[in-house]
Design a protein around this motif. Sequence first.
Motif, PDB file in Angstrom:
ATOM      1  N   ARG A 109      -3.826   0.679   2.370  1.00  0.00           N
ATOM      2  CA  ARG A 109      -2.453   1.073   2.327  1.00  0.00           C
ATOM      3  C   ARG A 109      -1.778   0.747   3.528  1.00  0.00           C
ATOM      4  O   ARG A 109      -2.250   1.096   4.772  1.00  0.00           O
ATOM      5  CB  ARG A 109      -2.397   2.370   1.967  1.00  0.00           C
ATOM      6  N   LEU A 110      -0.429   0.713   3.446  1.00  0.00           N
ATOM      7  CA  LEU A 110       0.250   0.316   4.775  1.00  0.00           C
ATOM      8  C   LEU A 110       0.589   1.691   5.433  1.00  0.00           C
ATOM      9  O   LEU A 110       1.468   2.588   4.709  1.00  0.00           O
ATOM     10  CB  LEU A 110       1.279  -0.735   4.506  1.00  0.00           C
ATOM     11  N   GLY A 111       0.450   2.080   6.580  1.00  0.00           N
ATOM     12  CA  GLY A 111       0.845   3.090   7.402  1.00  0.00           C
ATOM     13  C   GLY A 111       2.050   3.217   8.019  1.00  0.00           C
ATOM     14  O   GLY A 111       2.080   2.072   9.008  1.00  0.00           O
ATOM     15  N   LEU A 112       3.054   3.775   7.803  1.00  0.00           N
ATOM     16  CA  LEU A 112       4.350   3.788   8.097  1.00  0.00           C
ATOM     17  C   LEU A 112       4.928   5.142   8.619  1.00  0.00           C
ATOM     18  O   LEU A 112       4.442   6.179   8.139  1.00  0.00           O
ATOM     19  CB  LEU A 112       5.503   3.271   7.324  1.00  0.00           C
ATOM     20  N   GLN A 113       5.406   5.230   9.675  1.00  0.00           N
ATOM     21  CA  GLN A 113       5.987   6.540  10.244  1.00  0.00           C
ATOM     22  C   GLN A 113       7.054   7.136   9.417  1.00  0.00           C
ATOM     23  O   GLN A 113       7.889   6.400   8.874  1.00  0.00           O
ATOM     24  CB  GLN A 113       6.622   6.159  11.989  1.00  0.00           C
ATOM     25  N   SER A 114       6.936   8.307   9.171  1.00  0.00           N
ATOM     26  CA  SER A 114       8.112   8.831   8.275  1.00  0.00           C
ATOM     27  C   SER A 114       9.195   8.931   8.853  1.00  0.00           C
ATOM     28  O   SER A 114      10.579   9.013   8.223  1.00  0.00           O
ATOM     29  CB  SER A 114       7.616  10.348   7.753  1.00  0.00           C
ATOM     30  N   ASP A 115       9.496   8.834  10.330  1.00  0.00           N
ATOM     31  CA  ASP A 115      10.855   8.974  10.746  1.00  0.00           C
ATOM     32  C   ASP A 115      11.517   7.769  11.097  1.00  0.00           C
ATOM     33  O   ASP A 115      12.347   7.548  11.853  1.00  0.00           O
ATOM     34  CB  ASP A 115      10.929  10.148  12.072  1.00  0.00           C
ATOM     35  N   ALA A 116      11.063   6.679  10.905  1.00  0.00           N
ATOM     36  CA  ALA A 116      11.477   5.455  11.168  1.00  0.00           C
ATOM     37  C   ALA A 116      11.826   4.366  10.149  1.00  0.00           C
ATOM     38  O   ALA A 116      11.416   4.723   8.915  1.00  0.00           O
ATOM     39  CB  ALA A 116      10.466   4.530  11.928  1.00  0.00           C
ATOM     40  N   ALA A 117      12.562   3.533  10.282  1.00  0.00           N
ATOM     41  CA  ALA A 117      13.139   2.456   9.099  1.00  0.00           C
ATOM     42  C   ALA A 117      12.334   1.346   9.620  1.00  0.00           C
ATOM     43  O   ALA A 117      11.765   1.115  10.668  1.00  0.00           O
ATOM     44  CB  ALA A 117      14.501   2.416   9.061  1.00  0.00           C
ATOM     45  N   TYR A 118      12.044   0.430   8.570  1.00  0.00           N
ATOM     46  CA  TYR A 118      11.455  -0.864   8.707  1.00  0.00           C
ATOM     47  C   TYR A 118      11.770  -2.016   7.901  1.00  0.00           C
ATOM     48  O   TYR A 118      12.293  -2.162   7.031  1.00  0.00           O
ATOM     49  CB  TYR A 118       9.779  -0.525   8.279  1.00  0.00           C
ATOM     50  N   VAL A 119      11.477  -3.405   8.662  1.00  0.00           N
ATOM     51  CA  VAL A 119      11.562  -4.403   7.775  1.00  0.00           C
ATOM     52  C   VAL A 119      10.071  -4.704   7.733  1.00  0.00           C
ATOM     53  O   VAL A 119       9.373  -4.823   8.621  1.00  0.00           O
ATOM     54  CB  VAL A 119      12.533  -5.594   8.577  1.00  0.00           C
ATOM     55  N   CYS A 120       9.516  -5.171   6.662  1.00  0.00           N
ATOM     56  CA  CYS A 120       8.223  -5.684   6.205  1.00  0.00           C
ATOM     57  C   CYS A 120       8.424  -7.220   5.651  1.00  0.00           C
ATOM     58  O   CYS A 120       8.975  -7.448   4.814  1.00  0.00           O
ATOM     59  CB  CYS A 120       7.532  -4.843   5.175  1.00  0.00           C
ATOM     60  N   VAL A 121       7.479  -8.067   6.273  1.00  0.00           N
ATOM     61  CA  VAL A 121       7.351  -9.316   5.655  1.00  0.00           C
ATOM     62  C   VAL A 121       6.008  -9.626   5.482  1.00  0.00           C
ATOM     63  O   VAL A 121       5.260  -9.934   6.453  1.00  0.00           O
ATOM     64  CB  VAL A 121       8.032 -10.349   6.674  1.00  0.00           C
ATOM     65  N   VAL A 122       5.888 -10.082   4.293  1.00  0.00           N
ATOM     66  CA  VAL A 122       4.469 -10.594   3.794  1.00  0.00           C
ATOM     67  C   VAL A 122       4.238 -11.945   4.215  1.00  0.00           C
ATOM     68  O   VAL A 122       4.860 -12.856   3.794  1.00  0.00           O
ATOM     69  CB  VAL A 122       4.076 -10.269   2.447  1.00  0.00           C
ATOM     70  N   THR A 123       3.352 -12.024   4.937  1.00  0.00           N
ATOM     71  CA  THR A 123       2.930 -13.534   5.517  1.00  0.00           C
ATOM     72  C   THR A 123       1.721 -14.054   4.846  1.00  0.00           C
ATOM     73  O   THR A 123       1.429 -15.354   4.816  1.00  0.00           O
ATOM     74  CB  THR A 123       2.720 -13.557   7.110  1.00  0.00           C
ATOM     75  N   LYS A 124       1.004 -13.224   4.078  1.00  0.00           N
ATOM     76  CA  LYS A 124       0.044 -13.629   3.469  1.00  0.00           C
ATOM     77  C   LYS A 124      -0.761 -12.680   2.578  1.00  0.00           C
ATOM     78  O   LYS A 124      -0.386 -11.355   2.524  1.00  0.00           O
ATOM     79  CB  LYS A 124      -1.357 -13.750   4.567  1.00  0.00           C
ATOM     80  N   GLY A 125      -0.853 -13.132   1.193  1.00  0.00           N
ATOM     81  CA  GLY A 125      -1.446 -11.841   0.167  1.00  0.00           C
ATOM     82  C   GLY A 125      -0.048 -11.226  -0.627  1.00  0.00           C
ATOM     83  O   GLY A 125       0.887 -11.929  -0.671  1.00  0.00           O
ATOM     84  N   VAL A 126      -0.044 -10.044  -1.226  1.00  0.00           N
ATOM     85  CA  VAL A 126       0.657  -9.736  -1.952  1.00  0.00           C
ATOM     86  C   VAL A 126       0.657  -8.151  -1.713  1.00  0.00           C
ATOM     87  O   VAL A 126      -0.479  -7.617  -1.868  1.00  0.00           O
ATOM     88  CB  VAL A 126       0.257  -9.991  -3.369  1.00  0.00           C
ATOM     89  N   LEU A 127       1.879  -7.578  -1.433  1.00  0.00           N
ATOM     90  CA  LEU A 127       1.966  -6.159  -1.398  1.00  0.00           C
ATOM     91  C   LEU A 127       2.453  -5.535  -2.806  1.00  0.00           C
ATOM     92  O   LEU A 127       3.139  -6.208  -3.376  1.00  0.00           O
ATOM     93  CB  LEU A 127       3.134  -5.805  -0.354  1.00  0.00           C
ATOM     94  N   ARG A 128       2.185  -4.369  -3.014  1.00  0.00           N
ATOM     95  CA  ARG A 128       2.673  -3.471  -4.312  1.00  0.00           C
ATOM     96  C   ARG A 128       3.455  -2.564  -3.526  1.00  0.00           C
ATOM     97  O   ARG A 128       2.748  -1.643  -3.031  1.00  0.00           O
ATOM     98  CB  ARG A 128       1.424  -3.060  -5.009  1.00  0.00           C
ATOM     99  N   LEU A 129       4.556  -2.174  -4.102  1.00  0.00           N
ATOM    100  CA  LEU A 129       5.559  -1.046  -3.808  1.00  0.00           C
ATOM    101  C   LEU A 129       5.395   0.016  -4.793  1.00  0.00           C
ATOM    102  O   LEU A 129       5.882  -0.495  -5.735  1.00  0.00           O
ATOM    103  CB  LEU A 129       6.616  -1.591  -3.332  1.00  0.00           C
ATOM    104  N   GLU A 130       4.914   1.222  -4.868  1.00  0.00           N
ATOM    105  CA  GLU A 130       4.800   1.859  -5.814  1.00  0.00           C
ATOM    106  C   GLU A 130       5.585   3.309  -5.544  1.00  0.00           C
ATOM    107  O   GLU A 130       5.655   3.877  -4.536  1.00  0.00           O
ATOM    108  CB  GLU A 130       3.217   2.316  -6.033  1.00  0.00           C
ATOM    109  N   GLN A 131       6.115   3.842  -6.784  1.00  0.00           N
ATOM    110  CA  GLN A 131       6.686   4.948  -6.752  1.00  0.00           C
ATOM    111  C   GLN A 131       6.441   5.605  -8.009  1.00  0.00           C
ATOM    112  O   GLN A 131       5.913   5.211  -8.984  1.00  0.00           O
ATOM    113  CB  GLN A 131       8.379   4.795  -6.837  1.00  0.00           C
ATOM    114  N   ASP A 132       6.164   7.160  -7.696  1.00  0.00           N
ATOM    115  CA  ASP A 132       5.788   7.949  -8.942  1.00  0.00           C
ATOM    116  C   ASP A 132       6.746   7.668 -10.247  1.00  0.00           C
ATOM    117  O   ASP A 132       7.978   7.708 -10.260  1.00  0.00           O
ATOM    118  CB  ASP A 132       5.797   9.384  -8.560  1.00  0.00           C
ATOM    119  N   GLY A 133       5.947   7.302 -11.180  1.00  0.00           N
ATOM    120  CA  GLY A 133       6.742   7.110 -12.492  1.00  0.00           C
ATOM    121  C   GLY A 133       7.575   5.945 -12.742  1.00  0.00           C
ATOM    122  O   GLY A 133       8.132   5.693 -13.831  1.00  0.00           O
TER     123      GLY A 133
END
Length: 299
Positions: free
Chosen positions: A49-73
């Motif tokens: 799991r990718l660890g991110l600070q709760s009080d910051a915004a992010y740009v994430c760029v996948v350079t290798k592999g695959v990420l899954r973005l999950e939300q409940d439901g």
Amino acid sequence: MTELLENLTNRPAPGEGGDTSTDLLSHVLSQIQLTGDRVYSTALKKKGRLGLQSDAAYVCVVTKGVLRLEQDGRTPVVIDTGDLVLLPRGAGGLRLTASDTSTTVILCRFRFDPDSLRGMIFAMPQYIQIRKNESANWLEGIVHFMMVEAVDVQPGAALMISRLIDLVVIRALRTWVHHGNRSGWLGGLSDPRIATTLKAIHERPMQRWSIEALAGIAGMSRSSFCERFTALVGRSPLRYHNEWRLALARGLLARHGARVGEVGLSIGYESEAAFSRAYKSLFGHSPRDEFKLRNGTAV
């Protein structure tokens, strides 16, 4: 002050290029300030799991592999190699995890100025995905340059990082709008009728707009216009107009020699008291306090 307001809302003259959406995006983003403070690469193991600070915004760029973005439901969103995902309000209830293989992600951490069009920031989608085929002509080069600057110890490196993150965020938002996405206030820019009314509001912020006048510009009935504008932009038309005027006023108050009463008049308020009440309601402090904060002196 009227002249200053015109300069603050300066826009391309007819024929100078750019469509309605791009021009409006420039108007809005000129009022949204952000500060980027870190660019780094992180490697995730399978299912990590990718660890991110709760009080910051992010740009994430996948350079290798695959990420899954999950939300409940909700069905997970697949972020492939070369894709970018913008998290303007942080991760929130989102979970970003590596898929069935190790994954490498470049992260750009930043924070929006909380007083700059705060309603527009929170009305943004929780995430914006830009696929590789939509960013192939710009993302790779910028990311490479950012990683070079991230390890640069020369003076000015921190400023370069912040400016580059600013550039990536703006480019991602512009790409997202260009591909016709319709979520959050950015969706209003990709709807021709609503974009036309937004353009009128931005070009003539001092005008006393009515719902009837704006609906007429959109070529819609009053009720249909209000419903569609509010659904796309996240604000009612008149509330959006007022918040835009106050955002412009905030820029004017940052200028040396500004006078609160004159700034209020320049954006259409009939009295300093009415202007001060509206300003404090939106930003949480008075315009006089804003001036002191920006200029380090008394009004």
